[in-house]
Design a protein around this motif. Structure first.
Motif, PDB file in Angstrom:
ATOM      1  N   ALA A 197      -9.954  -8.140   0.278  1.00  0.00           N
ATOM      2  CA  ALA A 197     -10.115  -7.742  -1.379  1.00  0.00           C
ATOM      3  C   ALA A 197     -10.885  -6.635  -1.690  1.00  0.00           C
ATOM      4  CB  ALA A 197     -10.433  -8.960  -2.185  1.00  0.00           C
ATOM      5  N   LEU A 198     -12.082  -6.632  -1.131  1.00  0.00           N
ATOM      6  CA  LEU A 198     -13.169  -5.525  -1.339  1.00  0.00           C
ATOM      7  C   LEU A 198     -12.547  -4.255  -0.599  1.00  0.00           C
ATOM      8  CD1 LEU A 198     -15.540  -4.568  -2.403  1.00  0.00           C
ATOM      9  CD2 LEU A 198     -16.621  -5.391  -0.496  1.00  0.00           C
ATOM     10  N   ALA A 199     -11.972  -4.513   0.693  1.00  0.00           N
ATOM     11  CA  ALA A 199     -11.412  -3.317   1.158  1.00  0.00           C
ATOM     12  C   ALA A 199     -10.342  -2.541   0.435  1.00  0.00           C
ATOM     13  CB  ALA A 199     -10.766  -3.801   2.467  1.00  0.00           C
ATOM     14  N   ASN A 200      -9.511  -3.339  -0.303  1.00  0.00           N
ATOM     15  CA  ASN A 200      -8.506  -2.973  -1.204  1.00  0.00           C
ATOM     16  C   ASN A 200      -9.134  -1.980  -2.400  1.00  0.00           C
ATOM     17  OD1 ASN A 200      -5.489  -3.304  -0.148  1.00  0.00           O
ATOM     18  ND2 ASN A 200      -6.176  -5.337  -0.422  1.00  0.00           N
ATOM     19  N   LYS A 201     -10.253  -2.431  -2.981  1.00  0.00           N
ATOM     20  CA  LYS A 201     -10.828  -1.929  -3.810  1.00  0.00           C
ATOM     21  C   LYS A 201     -11.308  -0.688  -3.552  1.00  0.00           C
ATOM     22  CE  LYS A 201     -12.072  -6.191  -6.517  1.00  0.00           C
ATOM     23  NZ  LYS A 201     -13.142  -6.973  -6.941  1.00  0.00           N
ATOM     24  N   LEU A 202     -11.964  -0.620  -2.617  1.00  0.00           N
ATOM     25  CA  LEU A 202     -12.548   0.614  -1.847  1.00  0.00           C
ATOM     26  C   LEU A 202     -11.421   1.900  -1.614  1.00  0.00           C
ATOM     27  CD1 LEU A 202     -15.202   1.673  -0.614  1.00  0.00           C
ATOM     28  CD2 LEU A 202     -14.683   0.928   1.640  1.00  0.00           C
ATOM     29  N   LEU A 203     -10.359   1.496  -1.195  1.00  0.00           N
ATOM     30  CA  LEU A 203      -9.060   2.184  -0.659  1.00  0.00           C
ATOM     31  C   LEU A 203      -8.652   2.964  -2.103  1.00  0.00           C
ATOM     32  CD1 LEU A 203      -7.356   0.471   2.169  1.00  0.00           C
ATOM     33  CD2 LEU A 203      -8.801   2.679   2.241  1.00  0.00           C
ATOM     34  N   ASP A 204      -8.540   2.055  -3.148  1.00  0.00           N
ATOM     35  CA  ASP A 204      -8.048   2.475  -4.468  1.00  0.00           C
ATOM     36  C   ASP A 204      -9.174   3.414  -5.077  1.00  0.00           C
ATOM     37  OD1 ASP A 204      -5.941   0.686  -4.191  1.00  0.00           O
ATOM     38  OD2 ASP A 204      -7.159  -0.968  -5.647  1.00  0.00           O
ATOM     39  N   HIS A 205     -10.346   3.187  -4.943  1.00  0.00           N
ATOM     40  CA  HIS A 205     -11.383   4.051  -5.406  1.00  0.00           C
ATOM     41  C   HIS A 205     -11.493   5.485  -4.944  1.00  0.00           C
ATOM     42  CE1 HIS A 205     -15.235   5.043  -7.376  1.00  0.00           C
ATOM     43  NE2 HIS A 205     -15.462   5.625  -6.101  1.00  0.00           N
ATOM     44  N   PHE A 206     -11.102   5.791  -3.735  1.00  0.00           N
ATOM     45  CA  PHE A 206     -11.187   6.897  -2.947  1.00  0.00           C
ATOM     46  C   PHE A 206      -9.744   7.636  -2.758  1.00  0.00           C
ATOM     47  CE2 PHE A 206     -15.220   5.293  -1.715  1.00  0.00           C
ATOM     48  CZ  PHE A 206     -15.838   6.626  -1.954  1.00  0.00           C
ATOM     49  N   GLY A 207      -8.916   6.902  -3.784  1.00  0.00           N
ATOM     50  CA  GLY A 207      -7.439   7.728  -3.824  1.00  0.00           C
ATOM     51  C   GLY A 207      -6.263   7.550  -2.921  1.00  0.00           C
ATOM     52  N   LYS A 260      -2.448  -6.107  12.509  1.00  0.00           N
ATOM     53  CA  LYS A 260      -1.501  -6.044  11.591  1.00  0.00           C
ATOM     54  C   LYS A 260      -1.372  -6.741  10.615  1.00  0.00           C
ATOM     55  CE  LYS A 260       3.325  -5.003  11.313  1.00  0.00           C
ATOM     56  NZ  LYS A 260       3.477  -5.175  10.104  1.00  0.00           N
ATOM     57  N   ARG A 261      -1.654  -8.059  10.669  1.00  0.00           N
ATOM     58  CA  ARG A 261      -1.998  -9.042   9.417  1.00  0.00           C
ATOM     59  C   ARG A 261      -3.143  -8.394   8.597  1.00  0.00           C
ATOM     60  NH1 ARG A 261      -1.652 -13.499  13.181  1.00  0.00           N
ATOM     61  NH2 ARG A 261      -3.954 -13.599  13.159  1.00  0.00           N
ATOM     62  N   GLY A 262      -4.083  -8.174   9.040  1.00  0.00           N
ATOM     63  CA  GLY A 262      -5.158  -7.662   8.339  1.00  0.00           C
ATOM     64  C   GLY A 262      -4.977  -6.107   7.605  1.00  0.00           C
ATOM     65  N   LEU A 263      -4.463  -5.223   8.390  1.00  0.00           N
ATOM     66  CA  LEU A 263      -3.864  -4.041   7.997  1.00  0.00           C
ATOM     67  C   LEU A 263      -2.731  -3.746   6.955  1.00  0.00           C
ATOM     68  CD1 LEU A 263      -4.343  -2.218  11.141  1.00  0.00           C
ATOM     69  CD2 LEU A 263      -5.784  -1.877   9.253  1.00  0.00           C
ATOM     70  N   ASP A 264      -2.021  -4.825   7.085  1.00  0.00           N
ATOM     71  CA  ASP A 264      -0.864  -5.284   5.967  1.00  0.00           C
ATOM     72  C   ASP A 264      -1.538  -5.656   4.689  1.00  0.00           C
ATOM     73  OD1 ASP A 264       1.231  -4.402   7.539  1.00  0.00           O
ATOM     74  OD2 ASP A 264       1.856  -6.455   7.933  1.00  0.00           O
ATOM     75  N   LYS A 265      -2.388  -6.101   4.807  1.00  0.00           N
ATOM     76  CA  LYS A 265      -3.142  -6.932   3.391  1.00  0.00           C
ATOM     77  C   LYS A 265      -3.784  -5.917   2.689  1.00  0.00           C
ATOM     78  CE  LYS A 265      -4.096 -11.519   5.028  1.00  0.00           C
ATOM     79  NZ  LYS A 265      -5.169 -12.716   5.463  1.00  0.00           N
ATOM     80  N   ILE A 266      -4.273  -4.714   3.424  1.00  0.00           N
ATOM     81  CA  ILE A 266      -4.646  -3.559   2.682  1.00  0.00           C
ATOM     82  C   ILE A 266      -3.716  -2.335   2.689  1.00  0.00           C
ATOM     83  CG2 ILE A 266      -7.012  -4.155   3.222  1.00  0.00           C
ATOM     84  CD1 ILE A 266      -7.231  -2.059   5.388  1.00  0.00           C
ATOM     85  N   GLY A 267      -2.611  -2.524   3.137  1.00  0.00           N
ATOM     86  CA  GLY A 267      -1.487  -1.655   2.813  1.00  0.00           C
ATOM     87  C   GLY A 267      -1.552  -0.227   3.744  1.00  0.00           C
TER      88      GLY A 267
END
Length: 599
Positions: free
Chosen positions: A414-424, A461-468
């Motif tokens: 969840a935090l990883a997704n927020k980090l990626l969103d923040h940096f575009g 793959k499971r983990g990376l799928d969760k962050i797109g």
């Protein structure tokens, strides 16, 4: 361990008592190898070697075999824990002077290389010059040794010799080097550019076993397939990536098994079984390369392998908690359990155009990837509980490890997704992200073809799928992946490191910028980390250096150079006819310490 502030001659006597000859092997007459050719030990390696010229490779499985062929100046006491240095080819521990810059080794007389056509029928004695030659080979630019960093910048006058070789294209092995002198046939004097508190450990480094110049001249680029040393065994048959057969070196001088128990029940049994025997007893070692865990386990069950570590997938079948199940005890199988002084991790290539670099957006990408990986899934699904989560770069059992250290990087998609969103890093309609500039974002992860690695890939793959983030797994073999990693060509790869010597520097050097391609296979480059490393390497062991190790671990996390995963627990299963087995934290090739009963 070395626990003192000033490194001078007055400190040397206590050091030599710590690392002295207690428990060392007692020599018997040269050329009197007592090994019995009818005693054949059969073992398996879980990945292929890369030849046995350790100047040119640091493949762990090459090291395993080569350790039985070549001899260093120093080695380790077989039973002592923590690991303790003792002489091997040297008569005794070195004479140390000049504030820890001068080391004088006296080579044992009557040590001979295994017979080989390169010697043209002459019985070839080991001399101090063989070590001087071997050290120079490590630093010869032509050899591009991945382990050159263990000696680079350390020996007085050697940098100048290397610079001349780079300019001329040829290393002059006959030119004198101020810091590497052989005043007589059996004396090696090494002068360092500065005191090095790990230098004795370096002299016990497996890859610094003595090689004969005639052998390298005879075989050239094929020296890796023609190893010739003074150790207990010599190579009889070599089928690359399939089979290795070692036989007793008839020139090996032998020794008497006289190691001292640590007081454990396991040690007491070993001393009872082995004390006083003329060694080695095993006359032949047959090594098979069996990469698939299930196949290796079937081979052990079929008594085609005499001892092996328990494959993780077989643990539920074999173990009842931490004990062997009764059916295996009934077969006389014994189990020796150790937490390896090692680390499993995943490199992220700092030179890779997509993943590398020190910008905030690249660091955010690496951090998010690290946060997507569930280490507990690895422990339960791949390791079957036979591992512990690793927290810092230096593992348990190695000087500099802090048992209270906790990593700042946790599994948190969840935090990883927020980090990626923040940096575009935007998600597309398919749920997968692109780079901030709209370019494709696909992680390429190197792996090997085995059932275990399939599960690794599934977890990733499971983990990376969760962050797109898309991932493409590139399947090759261990030796080829290692070679590509030393050339900084792999974007991501599962790696591991077991201690060459039990001091934190052995792990921190894997992240030191100048060592890119020489252990530093993620090609990590951080001025802040390198500055901390430079400070640490001139300090003696102690709290001040340990604090720098903690700071280095934090810097690595800040840059997200690695995904640190686990330290493995190894349960070694031993058939009842094998005597004398105890897994050592540093030594790998234990065959010369064993005996076996006919069965």
């Amino acid at each position: 361990m070395w626990n003192f502030k000033q490194f001078n001659r007055s400190c040397i006597a206590p050091i030599l008592l710590v690392f002295g000859v207690a428990g060392a092997a007692t020599s018997v007459q040269a050329g009197n190898n007592p090994a019995d050719p009818s005693k054949v030990v059969r073992v398996a390696l879980e990945a292929p070697d890369d030849g046995f010229d350790l100047v040119r490779t640091y493949n762990a499985y090459s090291n395993w075999v080569a350790e039985a062929i070549f001899e260093r100046l120093l080695t380790y006491d077989y039973l002592a824990r923590p690991a303790k240095l003792v002489p091997q080819a040297a008569e005794a521990m070195p004479e140390v002077s000049d504030g820890g810059k001068s080391y004088v080794f006296h080579i044992r007389k009557g040590i001979y290389f295994a017979p080989d056509p390169a010697f043209k029928g002459v019985r070839r004695e080991l001399t101090a010059q063989d070590y001087a030659y071997s050290f120079k080979r490590f630093l010869d630019p032509k050899n591009r040794s991945p382990s050159a960093n263990v000696l680079e910048g350390k020996i007085a006058g050697m940098d100048e010799a290397v610079a001349k070789a780079k300019k001329s294209g040829r290393f002059d092995y006959d030119a004198p080097v101020a810091g590497l002198q052989t005043p007589d046939r059996y004396t090696l004097k090494i002068t360092l550019t500065a005191p090095d508190y790990n230098f004795l450990y370096i002299m016990g480094f497996n890859a610094l076993g003595a090689q004969a110049r005639e052998v390298i001249d005879a075989y050239g680029e094929q020296s890796g397939a023609h190893p010739v040393g003074t150790g207990a065994y010599m190579l009889e048959q070599y089928v690359p990536r399939s089979k290795i057969v070692l036989v007793a070196n008839p020139e090996y001088r032998g020794y008497t098994w006289d190691f001292k128990s640590t007081g454990s029940a396991w040690d007491e049994q070993l001393v009872h079984d082995m004390k006083g025997k003329k060694m080695p007893q095993v006359g032949r070692v047959e090594v098979s390369i069996i990469e698939e865990e299930q196949s290796r386990w079937l081979a052990f069950q079929g008594k085609q392998i005499d001892f092996d570590f328990l494959p993780q997938a077989a643990a539920p079948t074999v173990l009842d908690g931490t004990e062997l199940k009764p059916s295996f005890k009934a077969e006389g199988i014994r189990m020796n359990t150790v937490i390896e002084p090692g680390l499993a991790y995943v490199i992220m290539n700092f030179r890779d155009p997509l993943l590398g670099g020190d910008s905030l957006e690249k660091n955010a990408l690496r951090r998010a990837i690290a946060m997507s990986y569930n280490v507990q899934d690895e422990i339960s699904q791949v390791r079957m509980g036979l591992a512990v989560k690793a927290e810092m770069v230096i593992p348990e059992g190695v000087v500099g490890h802090d048992p209270n250290y906790r990593s700042s990087i946790a599994y948190d998609p969840a935090l990883a997704n927020k980090l990626l969103d923040h940096f575009g890093y935007k998600r597309g309609a398919d749920g997968y992200r692109t780079l901030p500039d709209g370019g494709p974002l696909v992680i390429k992860m190197a792996t090997e073809a085995s059932a275990k690695n399939v599960v690794f890939s599934e977890i990733w793959k499971r983990g990376l799928d969760k962050i797109g983030i898309r991932v493409d797994f590139k399947v090759s073999n261990y030796a080829d992946n290692l070679r590509a990693a030393t050339e900084c060509k792999l974007m991501m790869w599962n790696g591991s490191w077991s201690a060459d010597y039990p001091e934190g520097d052995n792990f921190m050097q894997l992240l030191y910028g100048p060592n890119a391609g020489q252990g530093n296979n993620g090609c990590y480059s951080s001025p802040a980390f390198d500055a901390l490393y430079d400070k640490a390497k001139v300090l003696p062991p102690g709290p001040e250096r340990n604090q720098l190790y903690i700071a280095m671990s934090r810097q690595m996390e800040a840059d997200t150079a690695w995904v640190i995963t686990v330290s493995r627990s190894r349960n070694w299963l031993i058939r009842p006819w094998i005597k004398g087995f105890k897994r050592h934290p540093i030594l790998q090739a234990d065959w010369q310490y064993l005996d076996m009963e006919k069965h």
